[in-house]
Scaffold this active site. Structure first.
Site, short mmCIF file in Angstrom:
data_model
loop_
_atom_site.label_atom_id
_atom_site.label_comp_id
_atom_site.label_asym_id
_atom_site.label_seq_id
_atom_site.Cartn_x
_atom_site.Cartn_y
_atom_site.Cartn_z
N SER A 196 0.85 -1.29 0.16
CA SER A 196 -0.09 0.17 0.07
C SER A 196 0.79 1.16 0.01
O SER A 196 2.01 1.28 0.45
CB SER A 196 -0.86 0.00 1.37
OG SER A 196 -1.46 1.39 1.41
N TYR A 234 -0.04 -0.21 10.70
CA TYR A 234 -0.22 -0.88 9.20
C TYR A 234 0.77 -0.17 8.25
O TYR A 234 1.39 -1.11 7.38
CB TYR A 234 -1.44 0.22 8.91
CG TYR A 234 -2.09 -0.32 7.64
CD1 TYR A 234 -2.27 -1.70 7.43
CD2 TYR A 234 -2.17 0.78 6.48
CE1 TYR A 234 -2.94 -1.89 6.02
CE2 TYR A 234 -2.60 0.32 5.30
CZ TYR A 234 -2.93 -0.95 4.89
OH TYR A 234 -3.50 -1.43 3.77
#
Length: 321
Positions: free
Chosen positions: A158, A183
């Site tokens: 990501s 994350y």
């Protein structure tokens, strides 16, 4: 220093769909494994791959839900897998290897995002454990089938890797917890995994890629309160996307991972990070363009360090010795 981390002019872009990048490809006789291939981007990748003729194995934490989601798609097989449980990973891999089949396309698509602090296994931080360590163990346990198939291994990362490099002094977040930085670390780990796997496996005919699929509203956001998504400007009070042009559709979001797994344009390449169905440009100092890739996510020394740490934590390394 020269790098392969530069655009190749694929002819595709952010609006290309999974069907677009597979057009003209016949995947008959090919087998793909798509973790999380029953929801969001994973489901769209599964649909597109089967449309092109591939058989798709969908490992799922909720196999009953998965079977319902893929009902009607030809050539899809669902099996149980919880990436946060290394015994579950072992069980899935052993069942698959016992079938005697080989893997042509391995798409590590499943993941969790910005969840409340959660511990799995021996106390590991859940995002690092699920998004990275589970996939690390899975690929290493499936290695005989991956090597035999000369597979492409695709690690779905990501742009959130910009949030954090590897926190080598506290990988498991034992001192405080920030869900977005955690994350980010997990997504950095996804890219570093592909970098080192490609280095280890290229001479055996296996190539690996990391990628950013784009911003897409999917069940990945399930841990985010609506109020937080409203504050970020993603949705209105009713949950409707405020800026549809700022998000990809699932069909567009799945395109880069499917392109990475199948495209002849990437033959002979590997160990790079992809965005919008092309190789991403490296980020320069002070570069805030999140379609570029941070150097901490492609650094070969950090990639090797992460591989060793992951092997030590999971007890699995197909390349040891």
């Amino acid at each position: 220093m020269t790098t392969a981390q530069h655009k190749i002019g694929s002819g595709f872009d952010a609006k290309s769909t999974a069907d677009d990048v597979l057009e003209g490809l016949d995947l008959g006789g090919k087998l793909a494994i798509v973790t999380g291939g029953y929801s969001g981007l994973g489901l769209e990748a599964t649909r597109a791959l089967t449309k092109a003729g591939a058989q798709v194995i969908v490992p799922a934490r909720r196999p009953d839900v998965a079977r319902e989601a893929v009902a009607g798609l030809p050539g899809v097989e669902v099996d149980e897998l919880d990436l946060g449980d290394l015994e579950s990973v072992r069980g899935f891999a052993e069942r698959f290897l016992a079938s005697g089949r080989t893997v042509d396309h391995m798409i590590d698509n499943a993941g969790i995002m910005a969840c409340p602090e959660t511990r799995v296994g021996p106390g590991w931080e859940a995002q690092f454990a699920t998004n990275h360590l589970g996939h690390f163990a899975l690929v290493n346990r499936l290695w005989p089938a991956i090597e035999s198939g000369g597979a492409r291994v695709v690690s779905v990362s990501s742009s959130a890797h910009h949030n954090s490099g590897m926190r080598w002094d506290d990988v498991q977040w034992s001192r405080g917890y920030d869900k977005w930085e955690a994350y980010g670390q997990a997504k950095t780990a996804n890219v570093l995994f592909a970098v080192h796997l490609d280095k280890l496996a290229a001479d055996r005919g296996v190539r690996a890629f990391g990628l950013h699929p784009g911003g897409i509203l999917t069940p990945l956001q399930r841990h985010l309160p609506r109020a937080e998504m409203v504050e970020r400007g993603w949705v209105d009070e009713q949950g409707n996307a405020l800026n549809p042009e700022g998000f990809k559709t699932p069909e567009q979001g799945a395109a880069t991972e499917v392109w990475a797994a199948t495209s002849p344009q990437l033959d002979g390449m590997g160990g790079v990070y992809l965005v919008d169905c092309d190789i991403a440009e490296p980020a320069t100092d002070g570069d805030e363009d999140r379609t570029h890739v941070k150097s901490w996510a492609t650094d070969p020394e950090q990639a090797a360090r992460l591989w060793k740490l992951s092997a030590d934590l999971t007890g699995v390394d197909a390349f040891a010795g």
